[in-house]
Design a protein around this motif. Sequence first.
Motif, mmCIF file in Angstrom:
data_model
loop_
_atom_site.group_PDB
_atom_site.id
_atom_site.type_symbol
_atom_site.label_atom_id
_atom_site.label_comp_id
_atom_site.label_asym_id
_atom_site.label_seq_id
_atom_site.Cartn_x
_atom_site.Cartn_y
_atom_site.Cartn_z
ATOM 1 N N PRO A 328 -143.583 1.095 73.645
ATOM 2 C CA PRO A 328 -142.366 1.731 73.135
ATOM 3 C C PRO A 328 -141.661 2.568 74.196
ATOM 4 O O PRO A 328 -142.290 3.142 75.091
ATOM 5 C CB PRO A 328 -142.891 2.617 72.003
ATOM 6 C CG PRO A 328 -144.300 2.906 72.368
ATOM 7 C CD PRO A 328 -144.808 1.709 73.101
ATOM 8 N N PHE A 329 -140.333 2.629 74.092
ATOM 9 C CA PHE A 329 -139.578 3.519 74.963
ATOM 10 C C PHE A 329 -138.381 4.080 74.224
ATOM 11 O O PHE A 329 -137.878 3.495 73.257
ATOM 12 C CB PHE A 329 -139.156 2.822 76.261
ATOM 13 C CG PHE A 329 -138.165 1.707 76.130
ATOM 14 C CD1 PHE A 329 -136.797 1.946 76.224
ATOM 15 C CD2 PHE A 329 -138.583 0.387 75.945
ATOM 16 C CE1 PHE A 329 -135.872 0.913 76.138
ATOM 17 C CE2 PHE A 329 -137.664 -0.658 75.861
ATOM 18 C CZ PHE A 329 -136.302 -0.389 75.952
ATOM 19 N N LEU A 330 -137.947 5.250 74.698
ATOM 20 C CA LEU A 330 -136.828 5.964 74.108
ATOM 21 C C LEU A 330 -135.801 6.256 75.188
ATOM 22 O O LEU A 330 -136.142 6.798 76.241
ATOM 23 C CB LEU A 330 -137.301 7.288 73.491
ATOM 24 C CG LEU A 330 -136.210 8.253 73.016
ATOM 25 C CD1 LEU A 330 -135.506 7.707 71.775
ATOM 26 C CD2 LEU A 330 -136.804 9.637 72.732
ATOM 27 N N VAL A 331 -134.553 5.900 74.941
ATOM 28 C CA VAL A 331 -133.441 6.282 75.805
ATOM 29 C C VAL A 331 -132.803 7.530 75.201
ATOM 30 O O VAL A 331 -132.333 7.499 74.067
ATOM 31 C CB VAL A 331 -132.399 5.161 75.924
ATOM 32 C CG1 VAL A 331 -131.231 5.606 76.802
ATOM 33 C CG2 VAL A 331 -133.041 3.888 76.470
ATOM 34 N N SER A 332 -132.813 8.623 75.968
ATOM 35 C CA SER A 332 -132.152 9.853 75.537
ATOM 36 C C SER A 332 -130.762 9.844 76.161
ATOM 37 O O SER A 332 -130.530 10.363 77.243
ATOM 38 C CB SER A 332 -132.963 11.073 75.994
ATOM 39 O OG SER A 332 -132.384 12.273 75.533
ATOM 40 N N GLY A 333 -129.829 9.204 75.471
ATOM 41 C CA GLY A 333 -128.538 8.898 76.059
ATOM 42 C C GLY A 333 -127.561 10.058 76.026
ATOM 43 O O GLY A 333 -127.524 10.839 75.071
ATOM 44 N N ARG A 366 -125.774 11.851 72.876
ATOM 45 C CA ARG A 366 -125.095 13.133 72.929
ATOM 46 C C ARG A 366 -123.865 12.940 73.816
ATOM 47 O O ARG A 366 -123.834 12.036 74.651
ATOM 48 C CB ARG A 366 -126.022 14.209 73.515
ATOM 49 C CG ARG A 366 -126.544 13.869 74.903
ATOM 50 C CD ARG A 366 -127.535 14.896 75.447
ATOM 51 N NE ARG A 366 -127.962 14.564 76.802
ATOM 52 C CZ ARG A 366 -128.980 13.775 77.123
ATOM 53 N NH1 ARG A 366 -129.718 13.232 76.156
ATOM 54 N NH2 ARG A 366 -129.283 13.526 78.388
ATOM 55 N N PRO A 367 -122.862 13.779 73.722
ATOM 56 C CA PRO A 367 -121.660 13.551 74.530
ATOM 57 C C PRO A 367 -121.826 13.886 76.001
ATOM 58 O O PRO A 367 -121.160 13.284 76.852
ATOM 59 C CB PRO A 367 -120.611 14.461 73.872
ATOM 60 C CG PRO A 367 -121.403 15.507 73.162
ATOM 61 C CD PRO A 367 -122.660 14.832 72.715
ATOM 62 N N ASP A 368 -122.716 14.837 76.306
ATOM 63 C CA ASP A 368 -122.825 15.338 77.674
ATOM 64 C C ASP A 368 -123.997 14.710 78.410
ATOM 65 O O ASP A 368 -124.984 14.275 77.809
ATOM 66 C CB ASP A 368 -122.993 16.856 77.669
ATOM 67 C CG ASP A 368 -121.821 17.564 77.015
ATOM 68 O OD1 ASP A 368 -120.683 17.108 77.208
ATOM 69 O OD2 ASP A 368 -122.062 18.558 76.293
ATOM 70 N N HIS A 369 -123.905 14.721 79.736
ATOM 71 C CA HIS A 369 -124.993 14.220 80.558
ATOM 72 C C HIS A 369 -126.245 15.088 80.424
ATOM 73 O O HIS A 369 -127.369 14.571 80.345
ATOM 74 C CB HIS A 369 -124.539 14.166 82.018
ATOM 75 C CG HIS A 369 -125.584 13.711 82.980
ATOM 76 N ND1 HIS A 369 -126.247 12.493 82.869
ATOM 77 C CD2 HIS A 369 -126.098 14.311 84.092
ATOM 78 C CE1 HIS A 369 -127.114 12.359 83.864
ATOM 79 N NE2 HIS A 369 -127.049 13.449 84.612
ATOM 80 N N SER A 370 -126.068 16.395 80.390
ATOM 81 C CA SER A 370 -127.209 17.306 80.352
ATOM 82 C C SER A 370 -127.982 17.181 79.049
ATOM 83 O O SER A 370 -127.385 17.037 77.976
ATOM 84 C CB SER A 370 -126.732 18.752 80.517
ATOM 85 O OG SER A 370 -126.196 18.978 81.796
ATOM 86 N N PRO A 371 -129.307 17.255 79.126
ATOM 87 C CA PRO A 371 -130.103 17.290 77.888
ATOM 88 C C PRO A 371 -129.802 18.561 77.107
ATOM 89 O O PRO A 371 -129.339 19.563 77.662
ATOM 90 C CB PRO A 371 -131.553 17.290 78.398
ATOM 91 C CG PRO A 371 -131.490 16.952 79.851
ATOM 92 C CD PRO A 371 -130.140 17.360 80.328
ATOM 93 N N ASN A 376 -133.959 16.872 73.454
ATOM 94 C CA ASN A 376 -135.312 17.081 73.968
ATOM 95 C C ASN A 376 -136.346 17.133 72.851
ATOM 96 O O ASN A 376 -137.474 16.652 73.018
ATOM 97 C CB ASN A 376 -135.373 18.361 74.795
ATOM 98 C CG ASN A 376 -134.777 18.190 76.176
ATOM 99 O OD1 ASN A 376 -134.387 17.095 76.560
ATOM 100 N ND2 ASN A 376 -134.701 19.276 76.928
ATOM 101 N N GLU A 377 -135.978 17.693 71.718
ATOM 102 C CA GLU A 377 -136.928 17.730 70.601
ATOM 103 C C GLU A 377 -137.303 16.311 70.180
ATOM 104 O O GLU A 377 -138.470 16.044 69.830
ATOM 105 C CB GLU A 377 -136.329 18.493 69.423
ATOM 106 C CG GLU A 377 -137.274 18.668 68.242
ATOM 107 C CD GLU A 377 -138.565 19.389 68.612
ATOM 108 O OE1 GLU A 377 -139.627 19.050 68.020
ATOM 109 O OE2 GLU A 377 -138.534 20.283 69.478
ATOM 110 N N THR A 378 -136.347 15.384 70.231
ATOM 111 C CA THR A 378 -136.670 13.991 69.910
ATOM 112 C C THR A 378 -137.612 13.402 70.953
ATOM 113 O O THR A 378 -138.549 12.667 70.615
ATOM 114 C CB THR A 378 -135.395 13.156 69.803
ATOM 115 O OG1 THR A 378 -134.538 13.716 68.811
ATOM 116 C CG2 THR A 378 -135.715 11.711 69.423
#
Length: 392
Positions: A328-333, A366-371, A376-378
């Motif tokens: 499994p992998f998650l993209v935090s976009g 999320r709209p911004d590049h920064s986490p 991060n909680e996800t």
Amino acid sequence: MNLSFLNRTLPLAITLIVLPQAFAQDLETSNLAPADAPQSALWQKIQPNFSPPPQWAGKFGDYPSPLRFADGTQVKTPADWKRRRAEIASQWETLLGKWPPLITKPQVEILDTQRRDGLTQHRIRFAWTPDQHTTGYLLIPDGDHPRPAVLTVFYEPETAIGQGKPNRDFAIQLAKRGFVTLSIGTSEASATKTYSLYYPSIEDANVAPLSMLAYAAANAWYVLADRPEVDSNRIGIVGHSFGGKWAMFGSCLFDKFACAAWSDPGIVFDESRESVNYWEPWYLGYHPKPWRKRGLITDSNPARGLYPRLTAEGHDLHELHALMAPRPFLVSGGSEDPPKRWEPLNHSIEVNRVLGYQDRVGMTNRPDHSPNDESNETIYSFFEHVLKPTPN
């Protein structure tokens, strides 16, 4: 490994794929949770992120299917995928360059130790390439039993332990949640603005620098796996931006990472986005110095090295994503990985479907590049759900 959301199992024999040396050969699936495992509260929280929104469901964009062999025939069975996966891995190793032998018996020097936040922090030094050492931070929560671990990667190792910009402190936050973490980064290269690793030298690199970063991550995996506090079957990797690219290549090219989270790296080529800059010399566009002027590709400032060949031959990074299956992998976009990135991710969903799996591919946006706190909680919930043992 608590993969309770992966509600079908796949015989281990199918996933043991003979690959070139640069790609690890072990996929650990023997301890996947059974189909009737109860859904955890963590999974219920992150589950909506593991299927595309209706407007992106079933859309594949212009990305060629990784389920089609080079000769045009279609992958229809897990046995077919075993051969196709090896074909993809071999193609990319030829393109990226062959790794040196992995450093499977690491010699780790502890430089200093301190207590903080209910854990032990070691500053360590180890070889991450045949001719270079690096310094990183090993964070070990209190306890006397093997536990899951996560490797964090970035421009330098201090940010992930809480000594840098906010919401990039993955190592300390995960350690507080019971993970052993190892934070590494390219401190010296970042200081000289060369950013990456060049083998055998920056004057004449014969492995794509981004692939060498993946190689360094693989060697760091062995550092973690060698620790008595770590369950080697439960090691993940995470990074943001530059670190997201690094984590993506590390997990895709090295099968021993059980799972991965990639924070807004730009998961496919996109020449309209200056930060999705795989064409730069420190990623996939290496060429001997003097280097091209940094920035978007233009007629007067073209891409050089491997990158133009990759695009001319129709390759894109969704082919590497497919090598993750069934892990499994998650993209935090963020700004570089908007919801449209479900188009390439849908190809990985299809690969997992052929293998008999679902819910292996996730993305937040999320709209911004920064986490931020929510994204991060996800990430943390994803690692907790995937890597922590199922309670008895």
